[in-house]
Scaffold this motif. Structure first.
Motif, PDB file in Angstrom:
ATOM      1  N   ARG A 131     -61.984 -26.822 -42.136  1.00  0.00           N
ATOM      2  CA  ARG A 131     -62.897 -26.287 -41.344  1.00  0.00           C
ATOM      3  C   ARG A 131     -63.646 -26.838 -40.396  1.00  0.00           C
ATOM      4  NH1 ARG A 131     -59.709 -23.283 -43.904  1.00  0.00           N
ATOM      5  NH2 ARG A 131     -60.160 -21.487 -45.305  1.00  0.00           N
ATOM      6  N   ARG A 132     -63.930 -26.415 -39.352  1.00  0.00           N
ATOM      7  CA  ARG A 132     -64.577 -27.041 -37.976  1.00  0.00           C
ATOM      8  C   ARG A 132     -65.476 -26.166 -37.620  1.00  0.00           C
ATOM      9  NH1 ARG A 132     -64.000 -28.597 -32.483  1.00  0.00           N
ATOM     10  NH2 ARG A 132     -65.294 -30.649 -32.205  1.00  0.00           N
ATOM     11  N   SER A 133     -66.801 -26.603 -37.353  1.00  0.00           N
ATOM     12  CA  SER A 133     -67.804 -25.441 -36.335  1.00  0.00           C
ATOM     13  C   SER A 133     -68.329 -26.348 -35.399  1.00  0.00           C
ATOM     14  CB  SER A 133     -68.658 -25.011 -37.278  1.00  0.00           C
ATOM     15  OG  SER A 133     -69.496 -25.884 -38.062  1.00  0.00           O
ATOM     16  N   LEU A 134     -68.497 -25.771 -34.491  1.00  0.00           N
ATOM     17  CA  LEU A 134     -69.507 -26.069 -33.244  1.00  0.00           C
ATOM     18  C   LEU A 134     -70.653 -25.173 -32.650  1.00  0.00           C
ATOM     19  CD1 LEU A 134     -69.539 -28.863 -31.429  1.00  0.00           C
ATOM     20  CD2 LEU A 134     -68.133 -27.699 -29.704  1.00  0.00           C
ATOM     21  N   GLN A 135     -71.597 -25.309 -33.324  1.00  0.00           N
ATOM     22  CA  GLN A 135     -72.563 -24.334 -33.124  1.00  0.00           C
ATOM     23  C   GLN A 135     -73.738 -24.751 -32.573  1.00  0.00           C
ATOM     24  OE1 GLN A 135     -73.075 -22.388 -36.890  1.00  0.00           O
ATOM     25  NE2 GLN A 135     -71.067 -21.716 -36.806  1.00  0.00           N
ATOM     26  N   THR A 136     -74.313 -23.690 -31.653  1.00  0.00           N
ATOM     27  CA  THR A 136     -75.752 -24.074 -31.195  1.00  0.00           C
ATOM     28  C   THR A 136     -76.712 -24.452 -31.924  1.00  0.00           C
ATOM     29  OG1 THR A 136     -75.354 -22.827 -28.841  1.00  0.00           O
ATOM     30  CG2 THR A 136     -77.690 -23.230 -29.440  1.00  0.00           C
ATOM     31  N   GLN A 137     -77.732 -25.271 -31.920  1.00  0.00           N
ATOM     32  CA  GLN A 137     -78.751 -25.665 -32.988  1.00  0.00           C
ATOM     33  C   GLN A 137     -80.096 -25.637 -32.072  1.00  0.00           C
ATOM     34  OE1 GLN A 137     -78.505 -25.410 -36.319  1.00  0.00           O
ATOM     35  NE2 GLN A 137     -76.310 -25.403 -35.994  1.00  0.00           N
ATOM     36  N   GLY A 138     -81.155 -25.640 -32.859  1.00  0.00           N
ATOM     37  CA  GLY A 138     -82.332 -25.552 -31.992  1.00  0.00           C
ATOM     38  C   GLY A 138     -82.970 -26.877 -31.804  1.00  0.00           C
ATOM     39  N   LEU A 139     -82.539 -27.895 -32.741  1.00  0.00           N
ATOM     40  CA  LEU A 139     -83.114 -29.160 -32.767  1.00  0.00           C
ATOM     41  C   LEU A 139     -82.174 -30.086 -31.719  1.00  0.00           C
ATOM     42  CD1 LEU A 139     -85.005 -31.165 -34.064  1.00  0.00           C
ATOM     43  CD2 LEU A 139     -83.291 -31.848 -35.534  1.00  0.00           C
ATOM     44  N   GLY A 140     -82.929 -30.587 -30.591  1.00  0.00           N
ATOM     45  CA  GLY A 140     -82.227 -31.405 -29.499  1.00  0.00           C
ATOM     46  C   GLY A 140     -81.984 -32.622 -29.967  1.00  0.00           C
ATOM     47  N   ARG A 141     -80.986 -32.840 -31.032  1.00  0.00           N
ATOM     48  CA  ARG A 141     -81.266 -34.255 -31.313  1.00  0.00           C
ATOM     49  C   ARG A 141     -79.713 -34.506 -31.661  1.00  0.00           C
ATOM     50  NH1 ARG A 141     -83.542 -35.328 -37.045  1.00  0.00           N
ATOM     51  NH2 ARG A 141     -85.721 -35.233 -35.544  1.00  0.00           N
ATOM     52  N   TYR A 142     -79.052 -35.353 -30.610  1.00  0.00           N
ATOM     53  CA  TYR A 142     -77.638 -35.697 -30.814  1.00  0.00           C
ATOM     54  C   TYR A 142     -77.391 -37.083 -31.518  1.00  0.00           C
ATOM     55  CZ  TYR A 142     -77.270 -32.684 -26.513  1.00  0.00           C
ATOM     56  OH  TYR A 142     -77.425 -31.393 -26.109  1.00  0.00           O
ATOM     57  N   GLU A 143     -76.464 -37.227 -32.007  1.00  0.00           N
ATOM     58  CA  GLU A 143     -76.083 -38.473 -32.834  1.00  0.00           C
ATOM     59  C   GLU A 143     -74.716 -39.032 -32.277  1.00  0.00           C
ATOM     60  OE1 GLU A 143     -77.643 -39.621 -35.445  1.00  0.00           O
ATOM     61  OE2 GLU A 143     -78.911 -37.617 -36.032  1.00  0.00           O
ATOM     62  N   LEU A 144     -74.896 -40.510 -32.064  1.00  0.00           N
ATOM     63  CA  LEU A 144     -73.792 -41.125 -31.776  1.00  0.00           C
ATOM     64  C   LEU A 144     -73.570 -42.229 -33.038  1.00  0.00           C
ATOM     65  CD1 LEU A 144     -74.327 -42.365 -28.132  1.00  0.00           C
ATOM     66  CD2 LEU A 144     -72.147 -41.506 -29.083  1.00  0.00           C
ATOM     67  N   HIS A 145     -72.304 -42.268 -33.503  1.00  0.00           N
ATOM     68  CA  HIS A 145     -72.124 -42.976 -34.815  1.00  0.00           C
ATOM     69  C   HIS A 145     -70.793 -43.808 -34.641  1.00  0.00           C
ATOM     70  CE1 HIS A 145     -69.313 -40.029 -36.039  1.00  0.00           C
ATOM     71  NE2 HIS A 145     -70.190 -39.187 -35.603  1.00  0.00           N
ATOM     72  N   VAL A 146     -70.620 -44.643 -35.600  1.00  0.00           N
ATOM     73  CA  VAL A 146     -69.472 -45.422 -35.772  1.00  0.00           C
ATOM     74  C   VAL A 146     -68.147 -44.557 -36.143  1.00  0.00           C
ATOM     75  CG1 VAL A 146     -68.117 -47.176 -37.027  1.00  0.00           C
ATOM     76  CG2 VAL A 146     -70.716 -47.392 -36.221  1.00  0.00           C
ATOM     77  N   PRO A 147     -67.042 -44.360 -35.499  1.00  0.00           N
ATOM     78  CA  PRO A 147     -66.051 -43.692 -35.895  1.00  0.00           C
ATOM     79  C   PRO A 147     -65.665 -43.646 -37.309  1.00  0.00           C
ATOM     80  CG  PRO A 147     -65.294 -44.549 -33.778  1.00  0.00           C
ATOM     81  CD  PRO A 147     -66.772 -45.698 -34.465  1.00  0.00           C
ATOM     82  N   THR A 148     -65.428 -42.529 -37.977  1.00  0.00           N
ATOM     83  CA  THR A 148     -64.936 -42.603 -39.322  1.00  0.00           C
ATOM     84  C   THR A 148     -63.733 -41.337 -39.391  1.00  0.00           C
ATOM     85  OG1 THR A 148     -66.391 -40.473 -39.844  1.00  0.00           O
ATOM     86  CG2 THR A 148     -67.208 -43.069 -40.417  1.00  0.00           C
ATOM     87  N   PRO A 149     -62.758 -41.715 -40.228  1.00  0.00           N
ATOM     88  CA  PRO A 149     -61.733 -40.831 -40.414  1.00  0.00           C
ATOM     89  C   PRO A 149     -61.866 -39.360 -40.408  1.00  0.00           C
ATOM     90  CG  PRO A 149     -61.363 -43.096 -41.811  1.00  0.00           C
ATOM     91  CD  PRO A 149     -62.882 -42.532 -41.392  1.00  0.00           C
TER      92      PRO A 149
END
Length: 205
Positions: free
Chosen positions: A183-201
């Motif tokens: 299950r995957r969601s991509l939804q608008t959120q009020g908090l303007g905080r993006y996250e960059l992270h190390v790739p994981t499987p």
């Protein structure tokens, strides 16, 4: 009396004189929007870029060495809304069982990368992008829209839900216990905080 009046006018003129910038020379107010990331490496300058699907940069921000969060200014990419295309154009190949609340709604999805300017020319080149990822998106939608669909490879059911205008769309993916369909969601959120992270499987699904 005339001398006193003249001095008063000069004082008022001096007080009124100042920088012509919108903030009157004061520091810009925080935007409330930031990108969080692993500590930026030292050495040559590190940048955040906001990219289109084709890899074109529409916004660039230098990152302080050692920083783990960087404030960004969404006002500087708002004009990119003119690149929006019907939401159906953004769906992965092979998407089926499609349901769209507002068919044809223009949408634009942008994503962040971090890179180190090893050759010092200020332009991102092959081999300079750091091995970080994010599924969060800066998204523009002409009006509120929701789309659901399914893909066979990977075996996944998705829901995208975007508010009207610009927002941050947060990515979330999980595998329900005892099932084979993610299950995957991509939804608008009020908090303007993006996250960059190390790739994981799992988050790479």
């Amino acid at each position: 009396m005339k001398r006193l009046l003249l001095l008063s006018l000069l004082a008022l003129t001096a007080c009124g004189a100042g920088p012509s910038s919108p903030t009157g020379g004061r520091p810009e107010l925080p935007t409330g929007v930031e990108v969080r990331h692993p500590a930026a490496p030292a050495g040559t300058t590190v940048y955040l870029n906001l990219l289109t699907e084709s890899g074109e940069s529409v916004y660039q921000q230098a990152v302080t060495a050692g920083a783990t969060r960087t404030e960004v200014n969404p006002a500087l990419w708002r004009e990119q809304s003119g690149r929006a295309r019907p939401i159906e154009d953004w769906l992965p190949e092979g998407a089926d069982d499609l349901q769209v609340s507002a068919p044809g709604t223009p949408v634009l999805l942008l994503h962040w990368v971090m890179w180190q300017d090893r050759d010092g020319n200020g332009q991102r080149a092959a081999g300079e992008t750091l091995d970080l990822m994010t599924h969060d998106r800066a998204v523009y939608a002409e009006k509120a829209v929701t789309v659901t669909f399914k893909t066979a490879a990977p075996d996944m059911r998705q829901q995208w839900q975007f508010a009207a205008g610009w927002s941050r769309a947060e990515h979330y993916v999980y595998l329900p216990s005892g099932q084979s369909t993610y299950r995957r969601s991509l939804q608008t959120q009020g908090l303007g905080r993006y996250e960059l992270h190390v790739p994981t499987p799992i988050t790479s699904q």
